[in-house]
Scaffold this active site. Sequence first.
Site, short mmCIF file in Angstrom:
data_model
loop_
_atom_site.label_atom_id
_atom_site.label_comp_id
_atom_site.label_asym_id
_atom_site.label_seq_id
_atom_site.Cartn_x
_atom_site.Cartn_y
_atom_site.Cartn_z
N THR A 147 8.80 72.59 25.99
CA THR A 147 7.86 72.05 27.00
C THR A 147 7.03 70.99 26.29
OG1 THR A 147 6.35 73.90 26.58
CG2 THR A 147 7.81 74.08 28.48
N LYS A 169 10.60 78.49 21.72
CA LYS A 169 9.75 77.41 22.21
C LYS A 169 8.35 77.99 22.36
CE LYS A 169 7.96 76.61 25.65
NZ LYS A 169 6.63 76.96 26.31
N THR A 180 2.78 82.58 23.70
CA THR A 180 3.58 82.04 24.81
C THR A 180 4.83 81.51 24.27
OG1 THR A 180 1.88 81.22 26.05
CG2 THR A 180 3.91 80.20 26.44
N GLU A 260 -0.17 72.86 20.23
CA GLU A 260 -0.71 71.69 20.92
C GLU A 260 -1.97 71.14 20.26
OE1 GLU A 260 -1.29 73.22 24.81
OE2 GLU A 260 0.73 72.71 25.48
#
Lengths: 384, 384
Positions: A147, A169, A180, A260
């Site tokens: 993602t 991922k 996650t 991120e």
Amino acid sequence: MSVTAAQGFTAAGIAAGIKDNGNPDLALVVNDGPRHAAAGVFTSNRVKAAPVLWSEQVLKGGEVSAVVLNSGGANACTGPKGFQDTHATAERAAQVLPGHSAGEIAVASTGLIGVLLPMDKLLPGIEKAAAELSAYGGEKAAIAIKTTDTVHKTAVAARDGWTVGGMAKGAGMLAPGLATMLVVLTTDADVDGPGLDEALRDATRVTFDRVDSDGCMSTNDTVLLLASGASGITPAHGEFADAVRTVCDDLARQLIGDAEGASKDIRIEVVNAASEDDAVEVGRSIARNNLLKCAIHGEDPNWGRVLSAIGTTRAAFEPDRLNVAINGVWVCRNGSVGEDRELVDMRYREVRITADLAAGSESAVIWANDLTADYVHENSAYSS
Amino acid sequence: MSVTAAQGFTAAGIAAGIKDNGNPDLALVVNDGPRHAAAGVFTSNRVKAAPVLWSEQVLKGGEVSAVVLNSGGANACTGPKGFQDTHATAERAAQVLPGHSAGEIAVASTGLIGVLLPMDKLLPGIEKAAAELSAYGGEKAAIAIKTTDTVHKTAVAARDGWTVGGMAKGAGMLAPGLATMLVVLTTDADVDGPGLDEALRDATRVTFDRVDSDGCMSTNDTVLLLASGASGITPAHGEFADAVRTVCDDLARQLIGDAEGASKDIRIEVVNAASEDDAVEVGRSIARNNLLKCAIHGEDPNWGRVLSAIGTTRAAFEPDRLNVAINGVWVCRNGSVGEDRELVDMRYREVRITADLAAGSESAVIWANDLTADYVHENSAYSS
């Protein structure tokens, strides 16, 4: 090599058009046997995505012969229609994979919560992926589940005649129970369901469950371990569990390294705790302290924020016996000022925090990231 | 008007040189009686600053005749020397305030953790502040306790012949139990210690304890309520408690409105919970979700992140009965897609999230802030 490093597995990754930008978004992993043993662990979030609810059911049957994974949509908080869509995904995979039944096909999804998947694109994509299945398809499958990941993540532990491989991922919403993530591990070792389950739970408990990038727990976390038995070898349990843990640890570190907006990977080791639970609780509290995460981003060895995080826990400790080291410098001794903070060198990506509770002999390591303006930017704009 | 709105109080705020930049950094609040009743609540962090440990002892004596507050240093995690410094602070105040004893003088500090205070500047500052004590000194005192606050915070509830007034500081490390704050409330109502204590605890439980700007709990939180009895009036308990709650609520809202780097104030109301504890737990979980806080910053009504936060709690609810409104638009109905998210207008500073657990009739409101690049910047550079 990813999920096709072990014998008996084929995989594919394609662009089905689920993502607007045309990037790969659908992966298929097939276990060609002879065994189809499997184990799985899932998010402990009580709000679970449709594919999690489906795959939990599949695992109860004890066999998994294929996994369909999509990025571009989490199929979470999508009501009865979302669950129907997951079911239809498994049914379509069973149609295009001769000899497989829908009840043995796990499904995993990742992406934005609260949006229905474009089934008119996803279902034809399954047929397309099936046509591209290959013993060399592991990398493409790993790419298709990305993602906001900047790189795809794979790992392999090759042993004497058998192998454990995997892909993962996950780049945000990383928190314990689990991070996650979608993870598929495969092995050609000949291990039965209970053996897989024990090895997988032991491994995730000290790897994925101890990654806490941003304190946020996903609705979609799924970690599957599939065994084909194709090597014909049944390793000793300890040996097998070690290989599974090695691959999980490798993938977990890759998740933290690609979180991120992060500029630092923070290794938090809590030592001399009265219990492992205490060590984990303290580690997570430190991992989730936004002020500390900002300080680390600023390369500021702000140990006061470590102590204030420890102070919010129920762990056994005396405030005036706490010691804290940052990158090996004991900046806090006995709950007060220790070595000169100017000695701490924080220029590099990995930052090591050691919290000594002086209350016992147990320990735990939690991995976290710093908090950055890039994290804010990426997550302010995610759904738009 | 601040802490000098009520009769019987004088205050001062001066620059003692504790802060390098020469800004005001020392405040003194004196209760001239005739009563010296007092109540206090303190941080629930187990790592407590020296002035918290000291002031807790003072409160046990039941009387507080003066409070010395400094910004520019928290005097937390400073060991035995830090406690000696707090003690010396109270002793010096007793010397310069005729008729007061050190055992009745509370001390509060705020600033960086893990640094000893410059006592060579602080002690002479007390003498200077005592010389400037005035019934009009409340504003100056409120200014002197600022750290990263952009404005000073004061509030007053004037009633029939008696008054409750107060001042607060706090802009970061705002989290329940309590927010990072120093608060001094004063009243000229003639209320005894137990009456003050009950009113103060009732008020803080639903105001300061429900502010959760950044999930970080301070080592220094202190809220004091001093009563001079100078009005000669003893109000009914309910009436008095209401005035105290009004002032606390006003100050708590000011804290949220001035939180470090924030661009949004988020009012999280949890309704139809099975218990108030459930409502508070869910509200705090939502308040601390970094991904949601980023989304709010980006004016993105990302209700999926609200559900994923609710799912991490132990509160009673069924995932498929959850409803979520953002600024009045029910974007999530029955755990799935509700009204069109495009209808949500998030342009203004206040954002209202309503989480309906459909599990009972209890409710709670938690106030939080968004997560911004400015927060990261401010807290990456704080100690440097």
